[in-house]
Every structure is written in C-alpha cells, then in structure tokens.
Design a protein around this motif. Structure first.
Motif, PDB file in Angstrom:
ATOM      1  N   ASN A  38      -0.064  10.989  15.682  1.00 53.75           N
ATOM      2  CA  ASN A  38       0.481  11.801  16.875  1.00 53.75           C
ATOM      3  C   ASN A  38       1.481  10.883  17.340  1.00 53.75           C
ATOM      4  N   PHE A 146       2.227  19.950  13.967  1.00 52.55           N
ATOM      5  CA  PHE A 146       2.445  20.791  15.176  1.00 52.55           C
ATOM      6  C   PHE A 146       3.628  20.060  15.912  1.00 52.55           C
ATOM      7  N   THR A 151      10.355  18.708  24.381  1.00 53.65           N
ATOM      8  CA  THR A 151       9.040  18.888  25.112  1.00 53.65           C
ATOM      9  C   THR A 151       9.257  19.050  26.931  1.00 53.65           C
ATOM     10  N   ALA A 167      -2.261  24.917  21.410  1.00 54.44           N
ATOM     11  CA  ALA A 167      -3.083  23.886  20.846  1.00 54.44           C
ATOM     12  C   ALA A 167      -4.437  23.707  21.261  1.00 54.44           C
ATOM     13  N   GLN A 174      -1.366  16.549  12.798  1.00 54.69           N
ATOM     14  CA  GLN A 174      -0.387  15.533  13.465  1.00 54.69           C
ATOM     15  C   GLN A 174       0.542  16.361  14.317  1.00 54.69           C
ATOM     16  N   HIS A 175       0.488  15.840  15.383  1.00 54.68           N
ATOM     17  CA  HIS A 175       1.458  16.256  16.702  1.00 54.68           C
ATOM     18  C   HIS A 175       2.780  15.627  16.781  1.00 54.68           C
ATOM     19  N   MET A 177       6.052  15.168  19.204  1.00 51.80           N
ATOM     20  CA  MET A 177       6.692  15.679  20.538  1.00 51.80           C
ATOM     21  C   MET A 177       7.974  14.840  20.577  1.00 51.80           C
ATOM     22  N   ILE A 195      -4.028  15.971  23.567  1.00 51.88           N
ATOM     23  CA  ILE A 195      -3.536  14.785  22.661  1.00 51.88           C
ATOM     24  C   ILE A 195      -4.224  13.540  23.238  1.00 51.88           C
ATOM     25  N   TYR A 198      -2.306   8.817  20.556  1.00 46.96           N
ATOM     26  CA  TYR A 198      -0.884   9.011  20.512  1.00 46.96           C
ATOM     27  C   TYR A 198      -0.306   7.667  20.466  1.00 46.96           C
TER      28      TYR A 198
END
Length: 207
Positions: A38, A146, A151, A167, A174-175, A177, A195, A198
């Motif tokens: 992430n 995602f 953001t 969310a 995997q995120h 941003m 989250i 990260y």
C-alpha cells in the motif's frame, strides 16, 4: 526512459496513447508499485500521477477474467474520468481487458448493465461508483487494486464518506493513493481507519 519496467504486452501497445517512455517520476515509482505494498505517493501537479495510476492497473491485471472487477480507480470529476477512460480503453482492447466508466453525466442504468456484463477495470467518480456499488451494480470480492487518483481533491470535494464506505468492504488488495500532499486531517482519519500498513513516498526529482 524506456518502458522495460512494464510487462512486454503492455509496453508494446502504449504507442496508441503516445507513450514511448516513462517520465522520471513514473520510472522511479513503478518498481515499488509492482511490489504490491500500500502506497501514498506524493508528487507535484503535472508529474504524471494520473497516468501512473492507469499504468499500474494495466500492469497488475494481466489477463481477462469473467465476473468482478479487479481494479477500481476513483477520480475527482467527470472530466478526469473521461480523459483517463479514453486512454485505458485504447490500450485495453489490445490486452483483451474490459474497462468501464462510471460517471454522473452518463445513464446509470446503462452503466450498471455494462458492469453486470463483466469488467476488469472500473474508473469513475466517487458519487457514481458509490451509487452503483450500493445498488449491487458490482462487487469487490476479487479486487486487486484500489486507486485514489487525487486524494486531497477527493477529500476537499466531500467524498470521504463514499470512499470510506467502499473501502470498508474491500478484500485484501493493494491501495495506491496519489496526491500533491497528504497533510490533511480527513486523509489522516481515512488512513487510521482503513489503511493499516502503508509506505509514504515523496517524489524527489534528480534532474
């Protein structure tokens, strides 16, 4: 900088959207993104964050599969959705991947029918994606990626609730941003709630 860090099938077809090489920012970030962690990626406007987001989706989704989407990209507005969808669609047709757009100026019933037919990648605005999601227009059980395209802008426009609702239902995925800055209370609250692990990366140009 060449496209050798991308999988060959993807690199081969990026010429249709006039990409012949990665810029400095994208070249620095792509290996870390491929690691699956992430990531909060901070870079200035114009660095190529949005393009990196869609490249990451096409890099991660290597082959078509029936049913649920495997990448979901949330963008701040219809203009950005249309712009990135056009690029995705041009490349994805060569990769045999389906991409659908969920935006507020389109017909919601038609968008829901398109998603019901199956798609690998969804790109859309928070309100329309959320509305389709709560009406069971698609499920996220097979999601692998995602992406929040900008953001801070998403939070400034009041979309924290919608993004949070999506969310909280996501499987382990995997995120990514992207933002010019993550120094915002709404972002901090979102991270604390959704989250848990990260890495934050700030782009530092070398040239």
């Amino acid at each position: 900088m060449s496209l050798e860090k991308l999988r060959p099938e993807l690199a081969e077809h990026l010429r249709v959207i006039e990409i012949s090489e990665l810029n400095e920012f994208q070249n620095q970030m792509i290996d870390t993104i491929k690691g699956g962690q992430n990531l909060l990626i901070e870079a200035p406007d114009g660095s190529g964050k949005s393009t990196l987001g869609i490249l990451s989706a096409m890099q991660k989704i290597e082959e078509p599969a029936e049913g649920s989407p495997r990448a979901l990209i949330i963008v701040p507005d219809d203009v950005r959705a249309r712009e990135l969808y056009a690029k995705l669609q041009l490349v994805c047709k060569y990769l045999d991947l389906t991409v659908d757009m969920a935006h507020e100026k389109g017909n919601m019933l038609q968008q829901r029918n398109d998603l019901f037919d199956g798609t690998e990648i969804i790109i859309g605005t928070p309100k329309r994606v959320f509305d389709l999601y709560i009406q069971n227009g698609f499920n996220v059980s097979k999601l692998k990626l995602f992406v929040l395209d900008d953001t801070l802008e998403l939070m400034k426009k009041g979309h924290k609730f919608r993004i949070s609702r999506i969310a909280e239902s996501l499987p382990k995925c995997q995120h990514l941003m992207f933002s010019e800055t993550f120094n915002d209370k709404r972002i901090e609250e979102y991270l604390e709630e959704f989250i848990f692990s990260y890495k934050t990366i700030k782009f530092e140009p070398v040239s």
